[in-house]
Design an enzyme around this catalytic site. Structure first.
Site, PDB file in Angstrom:
ATOM      1  N   CYS A  27       0.833  -1.193   0.000  1.00 17.26           N
ATOM      2  CA  CYS A  27       0.000   0.000   0.000  1.00 17.26           C
ATOM      3  C   CYS A  27       0.871   1.247   0.000  1.00 17.26           C
ATOM      4  O   CYS A  27       1.814   1.312   0.789  1.00 17.26           O
ATOM      5  CB  CYS A  27      -0.900  -0.028   1.234  1.00 17.26           C
ATOM      6  SG  CYS A  27      -2.064   1.329   1.333  1.00 17.26           S
ATOM      7  N   PRO A  28       0.622   2.171  -0.889  1.00 20.08           N
ATOM      8  CA  PRO A  28      -0.520   2.340  -1.794  1.00 20.08           C
ATOM      9  C   PRO A  28      -0.252   1.893  -3.229  1.00 20.08           C
ATOM     10  O   PRO A  28      -1.059   2.149  -4.125  1.00 20.08           O
ATOM     11  CB  PRO A  28      -0.732   3.852  -1.768  1.00 20.08           C
ATOM     12  CG  PRO A  28       0.659   4.398  -1.705  1.00 20.08           C
ATOM     13  CD  PRO A  28       1.415   3.408  -0.817  1.00 20.08           C
TER      14      PRO A  28
END
Length: 88
Positions: A27-28
């Protein structure tokens, strides 16, 4: 859960137009890849993403919800998450 298919563009006998491998990304980055790919897709096109980051189980559905795309199917097997999405 589904078995992994030999064709990297197939999910539960549904052929995806685009395949994205986000395995090893965190993430991201997986959602950033989705944003980049969806920009070039036409409405109705499908994308199959594979990922290993468990946060995608939260982030991918939110991506679809917020942007109005369809999460057609998803599964997880041996720590690999697969998502079939359709651009609205």
């Amino acid at each position: 859960m589904s078995n992994n298919d030999s064709d990297s563009h197939t999910f539960d006998n549904t052929h995806a137009d685009i395949s994205v491998d986000a395995c090893g990304l965190f993430c991201p980055e997986p959602v950033m890849l989705l944003h980049n790919k969806f920009r070039d897709m036409q409405a109705g096109d499908t994308l199959l993403m594979t990922a290993t980051d468990p946060s995608t189980t939260r982030d991918v559905p939110k991506f679809c919800l917020f942007l109005g795309h369809d999460l057609v199917a998803r599964d997880e097997q041996d720590g690999v998450y697969r998502y079939l999405l359709r651009k609205s």
